[in-house]
Design an enzyme around this catalytic site. Structure first.
Site, PDB file in Angstrom:
ATOM      1  N   ASP A  75     -42.497   7.249  59.615  1.00  0.00           N
ATOM      2  CA  ASP A  75     -43.321   8.517  59.180  1.00  0.00           C
ATOM      3  C   ASP A  75     -44.271   8.893  60.002  1.00  0.00           C
ATOM      4  OD1 ASP A  75     -43.539  10.942  57.820  1.00  0.00           O
ATOM      5  OD2 ASP A  75     -43.707  10.032  55.714  1.00  0.00           O
ATOM      6  N   ASP A  76     -44.464   9.858  60.840  1.00  0.00           N
ATOM      7  CA  ASP A  76     -45.452  10.370  61.447  1.00  0.00           C
ATOM      8  C   ASP A  76     -45.836   9.502  62.679  1.00  0.00           C
ATOM      9  OD1 ASP A  76     -45.327  12.267  59.655  1.00  0.00           O
ATOM     10  OD2 ASP A  76     -47.368  12.279  58.944  1.00  0.00           O
ATOM     11  N   CYS A 106     -41.843  16.545  57.694  1.00  0.00           N
ATOM     12  CA  CYS A 106     -41.207  15.652  56.935  1.00  0.00           C
ATOM     13  C   CYS A 106     -39.604  15.913  56.799  1.00  0.00           C
ATOM     14  CB  CYS A 106     -41.628  14.862  55.787  1.00  0.00           C
ATOM     15  SG  CYS A 106     -43.122  14.052  56.485  1.00  0.00           S
ATOM     16  N   ARG A 134     -36.089  15.306  57.912  1.00  0.00           N
ATOM     17  CA  ARG A 134     -34.951  14.114  57.406  1.00  0.00           C
ATOM     18  C   ARG A 134     -33.673  14.882  56.982  1.00  0.00           C
ATOM     19  NH1 ARG A 134     -38.591   9.899  55.587  1.00  0.00           N
ATOM     20  NH2 ARG A 134     -40.332  10.211  57.003  1.00  0.00           N
ATOM     21  N   LYS A 191     -38.730   6.080  52.114  1.00  0.00           N
ATOM     22  CA  LYS A 191     -38.794   7.459  51.789  1.00  0.00           C
ATOM     23  C   LYS A 191     -37.638   8.434  51.911  1.00  0.00           C
ATOM     24  CE  LYS A 191     -41.666  11.341  53.657  1.00  0.00           C
ATOM     25  NZ  LYS A 191     -43.031  11.761  54.322  1.00  0.00           N
ATOM     26  N   HIS A 247     -37.684  12.224  50.298  1.00  0.00           N
ATOM     27  CA  HIS A 247     -38.158  13.625  50.688  1.00  0.00           C
ATOM     28  C   HIS A 247     -37.199  14.570  51.086  1.00  0.00           C
ATOM     29  CE1 HIS A 247     -42.379  15.338  51.972  1.00  0.00           C
ATOM     30  NE2 HIS A 247     -41.709  16.038  50.761  1.00  0.00           N
ATOM     31  N   SER A 278     -43.831  12.071  50.044  1.00  0.00           N
ATOM     32  CA  SER A 278     -44.657  11.471  50.922  1.00  0.00           C
ATOM     33  C   SER A 278     -45.762  10.650  50.029  1.00  0.00           C
ATOM     34  CB  SER A 278     -45.507  12.631  51.664  1.00  0.00           C
ATOM     35  OG  SER A 278     -44.632  13.269  52.446  1.00  0.00           O
ATOM     36  N   HIS A 324     -47.620   7.481  58.009  1.00  0.00           N
ATOM     37  CA  HIS A 324     -48.230   8.809  57.304  1.00  0.00           C
ATOM     38  C   HIS A 324     -49.387   8.339  56.234  1.00  0.00           C
ATOM     39  CE1 HIS A 324     -48.247  12.024  54.615  1.00  0.00           C
ATOM     40  NE2 HIS A 324     -47.323  12.748  55.023  1.00  0.00           N
ATOM     41  N   ASP A 326     -39.776  10.548  62.100  1.00  0.00           N
ATOM     42  CA  ASP A 326     -39.331  11.883  61.642  1.00  0.00           C
ATOM     43  C   ASP A 326     -39.961  13.083  62.503  1.00  0.00           C
ATOM     44  OD1 ASP A 326     -41.965  11.446  60.533  1.00  0.00           O
ATOM     45  OD2 ASP A 326     -41.496  12.545  58.611  1.00  0.00           O
ATOM     46  N   ASN A 327     -41.493  12.800  62.842  1.00  0.00           N
ATOM     47  CA  ASN A 327     -41.984  13.807  63.564  1.00  0.00           C
ATOM     48  C   ASN A 327     -43.222  13.157  64.233  1.00  0.00           C
ATOM     49  OD1 ASN A 327     -42.970  14.494  60.242  1.00  0.00           O
ATOM     50  ND2 ASN A 327     -44.632  13.866  61.647  1.00  0.00           N
ATOM     51  N   LYS A 382     -47.863  16.545  65.074  1.00  0.00           N
ATOM     52  CA  LYS A 382     -46.961  17.048  63.677  1.00  0.00           C
ATOM     53  C   LYS A 382     -47.417  18.248  63.568  1.00  0.00           C
ATOM     54  CE  LYS A 382     -46.901  15.799  58.750  1.00  0.00           C
ATOM     55  NZ  LYS A 382     -47.260  14.782  57.895  1.00  0.00           N
TER      56      LYS A 382
HETATM   57 MG    MG Z   1     -43.452  12.607  58.647  1.00  0.00          MG
END
Ligand code: MG
Length: 466
Positions: free
Chosen positions: A40-41, A80, A84, A137, A139, A162, A235, A287-288, A308
């Site tokens: 995540d991130d 996110c 996803r 996660k 989301h 998150s 994240h 994811d980003n 992001k």
């Molecule tokens: Mg993310």
């Protein structure tokens, strides 16, 4: 190789749907086990094998050396929830209402989620006879009807959104600089039940890893399995277990990445120890891009621009590795791929029926993975919320609108003519060459128009009120 193609032909004869598809039994299956590790991130430049000078990632570096490192691998959104949704369904999130300009992700007060008629990676592989497990996660909706167990997964263990949500009112603004789990009242769930709240975030990477390794051992001698291992980190707020405190020269953010690297090592070692490594495909990505608003608490996109929340390359290109020893041709793939492509690719490799009754945006990457053939992907559409901001075809990318990172610029800048970059010559998107290439811009405009015409209106899940 031959068995995969035979299975694919068999799969084409099998219908897929929400309830009626036939399930094959384990001994009829020859497809690989699959593990998708999703961060995540995580920024494009945050791994040793992608050039980071002070974060040590020996396990990921080895994974990349033994597998394929993809240098132009994209997500379908720079935040996110929509990212996803795209990974799970192989569809741009505009097609299932999972993106919005107003609320860019789902929140704890959201009432929407991934619609039940969507076919996720879990559902597709479950219908093929795989054991399917989601860890980490989600989301894509925290209400019971949207959780992984309602979307084709046999089990779920994780935080449904998150790790910065549900923050406790009155907790200090320092909550990201010196984070404490108690300031974030996020739930840890087992299937549809909350088992811990607030989740002790210092041990989530460790516990998600242990869960994934237990599942590998559990399925060693029975059916093929699919594990979706989606870490909540890096994240913000950043947490790591005591073993990784002050482990990295990069500070707290580096500690977090080095624990994720340890986790990758645990997963790959468990596969080796159980003798499943030659029959398991592992994919690592995120994811980003990095959340640059948090400065040193956020990651780095390396030489790519921004992070992001933006449609510059740093928001949407991710450090990606495919690993399947003995089957995947090791190397560096400097071609386009996307998380959108995982659904048709995994479907083909598993001999599962890929949904044929809806628009899919993903492409089957298996010729590149297995035979080093050119990637079938030669274009990407870059969405910001539910609007197209940029389009890439071949080496050229046109920006019709731009907006820097997540919380920087308030209004998007409109570009007419669009900005144009050659991502081969200029991967950092520094030098606009629009004036020299009006014909290229016209082609990219047409691609945008064609894609827009393919989108049918659906209910928005991020802004709905009931
Ligand atoms: Mg993310």
């Amino acid at each position: 190789m031959r068995s995969i193609h035979c299975l694919t032909m068999l799969a084409m004869l099998l219908p897929i749907g929400l309830g009626g598809a036939p399930t094959l039994f384990a001994n009829e299956l020859a497809g690989p086990n699959v593990i998708v590790i999703f961060c995540d991130d995580l920024g494009y430049g945050d791994l040793g094998c992608f050039g980071h000078p002070t974060i040590g990632t020996p396990h990921l570096d080895q994974m990349a050396a033994e597998g394929q490192k993809w240098t132009e691998f994209y997500v379908a959104a720079s935040v996110c929830t929509p990212s996803r949704a795209a990974l799970q369904t192989g569809r741009y999130p505009i097609r299932n209402g999972m993106c919005s300009m107003k609320r860019r992700v789902l929140f704890p007060d959201s009432t929407g989620g991934l619609p039940p008629q969507e076919i996720t990676l879990g559902r597709m592989l479950k219908q093929r006879g795989y054991a399917t497990h989601a860890v980490g996660k989600w989301h894509l909706g925290h209400l019971p009807k949207y959780l992984p167990t309602q979307h084709g997964y046999d089990s779920y263990f994780g935080i449904p959104y998150s790790n910065d949500m549900d923050f406790v009112k009155g907790s200090s603004k320092q909550r990201f600089e010196d984070p404490k789990s108690k300031n974030f009242n996020v739930p840890l769930m087992q299937d549809n039940k909350i088992i811990e709240r607030p989740a002790d975030q210092t041990t989530i990477t460790k516990r998600f890893t242990e869960r994934a390794c237990d599942l590998i051992r559990q399925h060693k001698n029975d059916q093929p399995f699919f594990i979706y291992l989606a870490h909540n980190l890096p994240h913000v707020p950043l947490f790591r277990s005591p073993d990784f405190e002050n482990a990295s020269r990069r500070g707290l953010y580096g500690d977090v990445i080095e624990e994720i690297d340890w986790s990758v090592g645990q997963v790959l070692n468990t596969l080796r120890e159980t003798g499943l490594d030659k029959n398991t495909l592992v994919v690592f990505t995120s994811d980003n891009g990095p959340w640059k608003s948090f400065k040193q608490q956020g990651g780095s996109a390396g030489l790519l621009r921004d992070g992001k929340g933006s449609t510059w390359e740093g928001g949407m290109r991710e450090p990606t590795v495919f690993w399947w020893p003995g089957t995947i041709e090791p190397g560096v793939v400097m071609e386009m791929g996307s998380t959108l492509d995982l659904l048709p690719t995994l479907g083909n490799l598993a001999g599962a029926a890929v949904p044929a009754d809806r628009t899919l945006d993903g492409l089957d990457l298996s010729p590149t993975l297995l035979e080093n053939k050119p990637s079938p992907r030669d274009q990407m559409i870059y969405y910001h919320g539910d609007e197209i901001f940029a389009v890439r075809k071949g080496m050229y990318k046109a920006h019709f609108k731009t907006k820097t990172s997540y919380q920087g610029q308030r209004q998007a800048a409109v570009h007419d003519p669009p900005l144009l970059f050659h991502l081969g010559h200029d991967p950092g998107e520094q030098y606009d060459i629009a004036k020299q290439h009006p014909d290229v811009i016209e082609g990219l405009r047409q691609l945008k128009t064609k894609h827009e015409a393919s989108v049918e209106p659906v209910e928005n899940q991020l802004t709905r009120k009931n």
